[in-house]
Design an enzyme around this catalytic site. Structure first.
Site, PDB file in Angstrom:
ATOM      1  CE  LYS A   1      -7.186   1.053   3.565  1.00 45.94           C
ATOM      2  NZ  LYS A   1      -5.958   1.352   4.342  1.00 45.94           N
TER       3      LYS A   1
ATOM      4  CB  CYS B   1      -4.656  -2.251   3.997  1.00 52.37           C
ATOM      5  SG  CYS B   1      -3.950  -2.601   5.642  1.00 52.37           S
TER       6      CYS B   1
ATOM      7  CD  GLU C   1      -2.714   0.957   2.663  1.00 56.64           C
ATOM      8  OE1 GLU C   1      -3.604   1.788   2.860  1.00 56.64           O
ATOM      9  OE2 GLU C   1      -2.489  -0.018   3.429  1.00 56.64           O
TER      10      GLU C   1
END
Length: 660
Positions: free
Chosen positions: A117, A177, A45
């Site tokens: 995200k 994540c 990330e």
């Protein structure tokens, strides 16, 4: 070249916080090293900037420099053309005045997709909402700084297809994540729309207990979604002002760990994902298809990537020659399997109100395991050990060694021991049907097997008990049993235990029982393990040793169990099984040189010969399996006609023998 494999590298390169130029050089070095060796390279990330840049994320210089770096890396991939790997990097990216934490899929000079995200952690040590916007974004086209366009959104699938081999293809989905840590992770929806491998760019800090939780989370996701999962996390060069990052990278395939870089270890994780396994399990699991129908969500778009797949002469994943045998936690796994066998038998004893259970004991592996199961079952039920009636039935091929081992083991287990010779009764039967005793043909052998079964059945009938079957999964698969002879019983405890696992179970469980309630059996268990596999239906050698060895006739059980596993568990075509077996042999030889395992030195010709024998026997002997007795299933492969395997007895299998 191995087929239907996708090779992925998971890399946590050194990060230089806020320095896009240096980060691009690190990423470029990694890419140039592996561009022609793998199909995809996945990085953590925000790998273009570093995850722990804090308020620098909203600095215009960093935002613009990150986009420039993204385009620079994309341009670099163009040098390798269609043969170059795809590169997946993390980047902060601005759209309509909002900053998103994105994963970018780069290939052949293009930014094919930007995936933002969705779920931003903003608790404990995390403050992502201070800098980034987080929500599900509908797919749209955005223009990059160089005037090119890319797809931006969360409903994006990347389909990679080899233009030279259309059958070589895979569909990827991406999440970042925290997305994985939510109740309904975006990756789950992506898999229902066709994603076969999920790529997760992560920056997961290390705290006590998180390492194992991370494994559980990713493994569960891979298992329930029947997919490959690549988890690539930020490494130790992130800021340590308040947190520490460990570079814990993981790869799972259908819930099985393919490999990992453990926390604070250096290295690059490269593994091959077997698409045949993923697709087979999705095809076989009808609940997965039903979920697809029940959770249709919005419009998903597919981006095409016509990449020439990396050549794979070897498999970058462990391929064991003994796939049924536990490779880790062997005693614990064997105890679990044994407990299932015992529980099944206990239930049958209680349900039938049997006065005894009858086991034919030969001194071989299968009858030894059945005897151990029986002894443990009656002990668990609080019944006297004599409830197990063990019968040894010496015949023309019985050796002193096996007969002695049979009697010794039964004595140590406290069984009701009986010896009934079959010689006279079989000779009478030979006379009745006109069989010449000097002609050692199949009739000579089967008459003995059926006589033994008749004795067991009649003793059980007389004593108010039932017969325990001793035959194993490998024998059922090959039809290596006499129809209505040793093929038949009232309850078969080994019916889903392959021969390679029987040996391991007898070893592990036998020694475990020696330490726990059945002292003294260790020595005889060890001698039984060392005894060649044989039905002992032909006369012994002049020196009294076993003359008839099963594997001389049907081939190595190591090979047959390998063929059985990949044919039934994953529905693999013969050529793929053949290639995989050759790879398993290669890996075993390589590992033996390091002193890790025993080397299996089968030649290509031997593998092919016995593989064809396997298919021939497997399909021709289905009629025996169609009327096999009850027996508990303990693993993922079973041939019970009431459960896992429903086949007609007339399969025309010739096409299975044409592979090269």
């Amino acid at each position: 070249m191995m087929k239907h494999l996708v090779r992925i590298a998971s890399v946590s390169p050194r990060v230089h916080l806020g320095n896009v130029t240096k980060n691009c050089k690190e990423l470029e070095t990694v890419y140039r090293t592996y561009a022609e060796q793998v199909d995809v390279i996945v990085t953590p990330e925000l790998s273009l900037t570093g995850y722990t840049c804090g308020d620098l994320f909203v600095n215009r210089h960093l935002i613009d420099r990150a986009e420039e770096g993204l385009l620079q890396l994309a341009e670099m991939t163009a040098e390798y053309g269609k043969k170059g790997a795809a590169l997946v990097v993390g980047v902060p990216y601005e759209v309509d005045g909002e900053l998103f934490n994105c994963g970018a899929f780069l290939w052949n000079g293009m930014v094919l997709a930007l995936v933002p995200k969705i779920y931003l952690p903003n608790y404990g040590e995390f403050y992502e909402k201070r800098w980034f916007s987080g929500r599900r974004v509908e797919n749209r086209t955005v223009e990059l700084a160089d005037g090119s366009e890319t797809l931006f959104g969360n409903s994006i699938l990347i389909e990679m297809t080899d233009p030279n081999q259309q059958e070589e293809h895979v569909t990827f989905g991406m999440e970042i994540c925290e997305d994985l840590w939510t109740p309904i992770a975006p990756g789950r929806l992506l898999t229902l729309q066709g994603a076969e491998i999920l790529l997760n760019l992560s920056a997961s800090n290390e705290v006590i207990g998180k390492e194992q939780y991370r494994r559980t989370l990713t493994g569960s996701m891979s298992s329930s979604c029947i997919c490959g999962y690549v988890y690539t996390s930020a490494g130790a060069y992130e800021s340590t002002s308040d947190m520490v990052f460990s570079g814990h990278n993981l790869m799972y395939e259908n819930g099985k760990l393919l490999g990992e870089i453990k926390p604070f270890e250096d290295g690059i994780l490269i593994r091959d994902f077997n698409m045949t396994k993923i697709r087979h399990d999705r095809l076989a699991n009808k609940s997965f298809a039903e979920c697809k129908r029940n959770f249709e969500a919005g419009e998903y778009m597919t981006v095409n990537c016509e990449k020439v797949f990396a050549e794979k002469k070897e498999v970058c994943a462990k391929v064991s020659m003994t796939p049924f045998v536990p490779s880790k936690n062997r005693l614990e796994r064997c105890r679990s399997i044994f407990a299932m066998q015992v529980a099944g038998l206990q239930r049958r004893i209680e349900a039938t109100h049997a006065s005894c259970i009858v086991v034919g004991v030969s001194g071989g592996l299968d009858s030894t395991l059945a005897l151990l199961v029986s002894a443990q079952a009656v002990k668990n039920l609080g019944l006297p050990p004599e409830t197990v009636t063990g019968i040894t039935m010496p015949g023309f091929g019985t050796t002193k060694r096996t007969k002695s081992n049979s009697t010794t083991l039964m004595e140590l287990l406290g069984c009701d021991i009986r010896e009934i010779s079959i010689v006279d009764s079989v000779r009478q039967h030979f006379a009745d049907i006109g069989q010449d005793e000097t002609v050692h043909d199949i009739t000579y052998e089967n008459c003995q097997a059926r006589e033994r079964t008749q004795i067991l059945m009649d003793v059980a009938n007389k004593e108010g008990g039932f017969v325990i079957g001793t035959g194993d999964l490998s024998e059922l698969a090959l039809g290596w049993c006499t129809y209505n002879g040793d093929h038949m019983s009232m309850y078969a405890v080994n019916t889903s235990i392959p021969k390679t696992l029987v040996r391991t179970l007898v070893d592990e469980v036998g020694h475990d029982m020696d330490r726990n309630g059945f002292p003294g059996i260790k020595d005889v268990i060890e001698d039984i393990i060392d005894t060649p596999v044989s039905p002992e239906l032909l006369p012994p050698n002049a020196d009294g040793t076993i003359a008839q060895k099963t594997e001389d006739t049907v081939g190595s059980y190591i090979l047959h169990d390998f063929f059985l596993y990949y044919t039934l568990r994953y529905g693999m075509e013969p050529e793929d099984v053949y290639d995989l077996c050759k790879e398993a042999v290669r890996q075993s030889v390589e590992a033996s040189e390091d002193g890790e395992i025993e080397a299996y030195t089968f030649t290509d010709e031997e593998i092919k010969k016995w593989q064809k024998v396997f298919y021939t026997r497997f399909f021709r002997q289905q009629f025996k399996r169609n009327c096999m007795p009850d027996g508990v299933k303990v693993g993922t492969v079973s041939v019970s006609p009431r459960g896992d395997l429903r086949l007609p007895s007339e399969i025309e299998f010739e096409d299975f023998l044409t592979f090269e």
